[in-house]
Design a protein around this motif. Sequence first.
Motif, PDB file in Angstrom:
ATOM      1  N   UNK A  96       0.879  -1.177   0.000  1.00 16.79           N
ATOM      2  CA  UNK A  96       0.000   0.000   0.000  1.00 16.79           C
ATOM      3  C   UNK A  96       0.910   1.218   0.000  1.00 16.79           C
ATOM      4  N   UNK A  97       0.690   2.110  -0.974  1.00 15.85           N
ATOM      5  CA  UNK A  97       1.615   3.220  -1.172  1.00 15.85           C
ATOM      6  C   UNK A  97       0.950   4.557  -0.908  1.00 15.85           C
ATOM      7  N   UNK A  98       1.742   5.471  -0.432  1.00 16.17           N
ATOM      8  CA  UNK A  98       1.267   6.824  -0.216  1.00 16.17           C
ATOM      9  C   UNK A  98       1.088   7.526  -1.566  1.00 16.17           C
ATOM     10  N   UNK A  99       0.033   8.315  -1.688  1.00 16.80           N
ATOM     11  CA  UNK A  99      -0.233   9.077  -2.908  1.00 16.80           C
ATOM     12  C   UNK A  99      -0.242   8.201  -4.159  1.00 16.80           C
ATOM     13  N   UNK A 317      10.683   3.635   1.534  1.00 14.77           N
ATOM     14  CA  UNK A 317      10.303   3.600   0.119  1.00 14.77           C
ATOM     15  C   UNK A 317      11.224   2.694  -0.685  1.00 14.77           C
ATOM     16  N   UNK A 318      10.754   2.351  -1.860  1.00 12.38           N
ATOM     17  CA  UNK A 318      11.473   1.496  -2.811  1.00 12.38           C
ATOM     18  C   UNK A 318      11.404   2.181  -4.159  1.00 12.38           C
ATOM     19  N   UNK A 361       2.754   3.458   2.518  1.00 12.37           N
ATOM     20  CA  UNK A 361       1.787   4.251   3.287  1.00 12.37           C
ATOM     21  C   UNK A 361       2.237   4.338   4.751  1.00 12.37           C
ATOM     22  N   UNK A 362       2.649   3.200   5.287  1.00  8.64           N
ATOM     23  CA  UNK A 362       3.244   3.171   6.620  1.00  8.64           C
ATOM     24  C   UNK A 362       4.608   2.523   6.456  1.00  8.64           C
TER      25      UNK A 362
END
Length: 425
Positions: A96-99, A317-318, A361-362
């Motif tokens: 689950x990714x931010x933005x 992040x990746x 996301x987290x």
Amino acid sequence: MTPSQMIRVPFGAAFALALAVSTLAANDDAVPEHPTFSRDVLPIMQRSCQTCHRPNMFTPMSLLTYDEVRPWARAIKQRVEARIMPPWFADRTVGVYRDDPSLSETEIATVARWVDQGAPRGNATDAPPPLEWPAVDTWYHGEEPDLVITSPPVVVPPNSTETFPEPELPTGLTEDRYIKWIQVMPGESQVVHHVLIYAVMGGADAEDTGGGPRRVRELLANRARGDFAGDYFEDGYARLLRKDDLIRFQLHYLPDDEQSFVDQTRVGIKLYPKGYVPEYVVTTKAVSNRDLIIPPGDANVRSDAYFTLREPARIISFQPHMHYRGKGMTLEAIRPSDGQPELLSDVNRFAWDWQPTYVYETPLTLPAGTVMHVTAYHDNSAANRVNPDPTAAVGWGDRTIDEMNIGWLDYFYIPEDEFAALQPE
Ligand code: HEC
């Protein structure tokens, strides 16, 4: 879509499966029978398209209003159904990714049905208020940075070949400082394709280690197209900038067809006050394997790279980095307790000219001793439409016609007790 296509079960990634359920398959009941621009399509454009498709950006057209969108309806349907737009290449069912701007199956079906029914405007009163976008040349986080470093002017003539200048400039810092935020501001975003900012060893360190990539201490910032906010750290979190470090710009210029540009790209850095010591220092690790051998014509060349977390860590992040022949990259965590790989990210439609950073996301929490496993896939066949030469054997190198297989990880270490407190019951 059949269930077996929908749920791609990677080895041992039970958690990914749990996440999968909510995002899969168009829920036909949720697709409006008669979608309109105002009610159904504009909200999608606002969330997923307008960051890039607005005036003075590097995009062919603005998609703010009905009149702007309408002529592009067919092209929009095609790009959206093929998941070419918005540019986002991670499997939606893993992580689950931010933005995350990518569209759900329901949203894609809504856009397609709207186009098929003649792309009606609908009732203007159904439309959400227009979004206010920051001007292209403002510092996103609202205040002036403490350091602004400007790259030397580069002339980008029309119809010329791509160039990759790498100027290095001093920061002027007289002591080590911590970064609160960092943002890259291209001078001419029509021709600045992407920008990487590195901290490179300067001063005495540089004499010890010599030139070339080993002098790179860290990737500080990375601006792909459409990513204009830069990196912002919450209080307590920071990146370190050492006083002797030089700032290396890695600029990629993609010339315009008609117009000439002179670009000077800036990087703005907001520092924490002098003497501030953050709780967590964020660093970037390039997980890569330079023994990369890509035979001619081979459509699926796998390479593996590993990095062991010394202490408990949180992964922010990746970001996969490859060149023309890049095809896909996965990130797995192999925990010391069970040795089972857990799939964290699957960027299975890598496109070399888009290199978004996938921010979780987290932040992911992993124990000391976890092995981070990056698997890269390259396609050196003629079927890869951007392959400059399928007859060449390709290895590691800086030029875009060479290859790389870097998984950039942003992470920070945490104490054992904090790790324990973060464990689910
Ligand atoms: C991160 C930036 C970005 C986002 C977000 C984005 N686009 Fe694009 N789009 C581009 C760029 C750059 C191009 C031109 C180059 C290309 O086609 O790759 C483009 C091209 C297109 C084209 C083709 C235009 C042509 O010349 O034929 C369409 C259609 C399109 N975008 C639709 C969309 C829609 C619809 C969305 C949202 C669902 C979207 N885009 C989101 C950057 C973006």
